[in-house]
Design a protein around this motif. Structure first.
Motif, PDB file in Angstrom:
ATOM      1  N   THR A 184       8.065   2.812  -8.298  1.00  0.00           N
ATOM      2  CA  THR A 184       8.322   3.261  -6.801  1.00  0.00           C
ATOM      3  C   THR A 184       7.111   4.499  -6.842  1.00  0.00           C
ATOM      4  OG1 THR A 184      10.791   3.190  -7.181  1.00  0.00           O
ATOM      5  CG2 THR A 184       9.765   4.985  -5.587  1.00  0.00           C
TER       6      THR A 184
ATOM      7  N   ALA B  22       5.780   7.581  -4.770  1.00  0.00           N
ATOM      8  CA  ALA B  22       6.085   8.798  -3.641  1.00  0.00           C
ATOM      9  C   ALA B  22       5.049   8.652  -2.544  1.00  0.00           C
ATOM     10  CB  ALA B  22       6.041  10.127  -4.392  1.00  0.00           C
TER      11      ALA B  22
ATOM     12  N   ASN C 225       0.491   3.839  -2.260  1.00  0.00           N
ATOM     13  CA  ASN C 225       1.335   3.933  -1.085  1.00  0.00           C
ATOM     14  C   ASN C 225       0.667   4.005   0.262  1.00  0.00           C
ATOM     15  OD1 ASN C 225       3.453   4.403   0.713  1.00  0.00           O
ATOM     16  ND2 ASN C 225       4.697   5.628  -0.795  1.00  0.00           N
TER      17      ASN C 225
ATOM     18  N   GLU D 135       6.824   7.942   3.636  1.00  0.00           N
ATOM     19  CA  GLU D 135       8.021   6.940   2.898  1.00  0.00           C
ATOM     20  C   GLU D 135       7.727   6.621   1.671  1.00  0.00           C
ATOM     21  OE1 GLU D 135       8.445   3.869   5.677  1.00  0.00           O
ATOM     22  OE2 GLU D 135       9.461   5.288   7.305  1.00  0.00           O
ATOM     23  N   GLU D 136       8.615   6.175   0.653  1.00  0.00           N
ATOM     24  CA  GLU D 136       8.348   5.550  -0.399  1.00  0.00           C
ATOM     25  C   GLU D 136       7.915   4.104  -0.393  1.00  0.00           C
ATOM     26  OE1 GLU D 136      11.978   6.085  -2.851  1.00  0.00           O
ATOM     27  OE2 GLU D 136      11.254   8.008  -3.638  1.00  0.00           O
TER      28      GLU D 136
ATOM     29  N   LYS E 263       8.032   0.813  -3.084  1.00  0.00           N
ATOM     30  CA  LYS E 263       8.195   0.104  -4.091  1.00  0.00           C
ATOM     31  C   LYS E 263       7.569  -1.191  -4.420  1.00  0.00           C
ATOM     32  CE  LYS E 263      12.794   2.019  -4.378  1.00  0.00           C
ATOM     33  NZ  LYS E 263      14.202   1.774  -4.526  1.00  0.00           N
TER      34      LYS E 263
ATOM     35  N   ALA F 289      15.438   6.400  -6.144  1.00  0.00           N
ATOM     36  CA  ALA F 289      14.429   5.488  -6.225  1.00  0.00           C
ATOM     37  C   ALA F 289      14.283   4.957  -7.575  1.00  0.00           C
ATOM     38  CB  ALA F 289      13.172   6.249  -5.517  1.00  0.00           C
TER      39      ALA F 289
END
Length: 151
Positions: free
Chosen positions: A51, A53, A105, A110-111, A113, A150
């Motif tokens: 995950t 951040a 990311n 938003e996260e 994954k 998460a």
């Protein structure tokens, strides 16, 4: 983890629940939960979930084996051998051995994954610019994963 013992196998099957497994803080806003490992009984591959951040990235690195990564939540950028590509949920990469790459990311709010798979139980990671090679399976988790948090 739930193990299922079958008469036809010396290795039990397993149900893995990421929210109940230990996580490894990789720094820079990335947290990894190893899933299928030698500890579970795998002899040929490794996989897990990392995950990121908002805005997080991992450093450029390579592996001694093939790696496949699927974005399972959010959007990402992948840099493969110096070329960056935008990835949406469920888009998947195939990165040959010894090719420098990294994921980050794409969102600042938003996260994101990824689900990763290494094609060898003996997979290693070498950070770009370093000669130090570390086995993926020895990167021991350092914190428990919170239920529903998460992965």
């Amino acid at each position: 983890m739930t193990k299922i013992y079958a008469e036809n196998s010396s290795v039990p099957a397993a149900i893995l629940r990421p929210s109940q497994l230990p996580a490894k803080d990789r720094g820079n806003g990335a947290v990894t939960v190893p899933l299928v490992t030698a500890e579970v009984g795998s002899t040929t591959f490794l996989n897990g979930i990392t995950t990121f951040a908002p805005g997080a990235a991992i450093g450029h690195h390579s592996h001694n084996c093939v790696e496949s990564v699927m974005v399972i939540e959010g959007t990402a950028y992948v840099d493969i051998d110096g070329t960056e590509f935008f990835l949406e949920t469920y888009e998947t990469t195939f990165v040959p051995a010894n090719i420098v790459h990294r994921f980050r990311n794409a969102s600042d709010i938003e996260e994101m994954k990824i689900f990763w798979t290494y094609a060898s139980i003996d997979a290693t990671r070498t950070m770009d610019g370093s000669a130090d090679r570390h086995r993926i399976d020895t990167e021991h988790p350092t914190q428990p994963s919170a239920t529903g948090a998460a992965q």
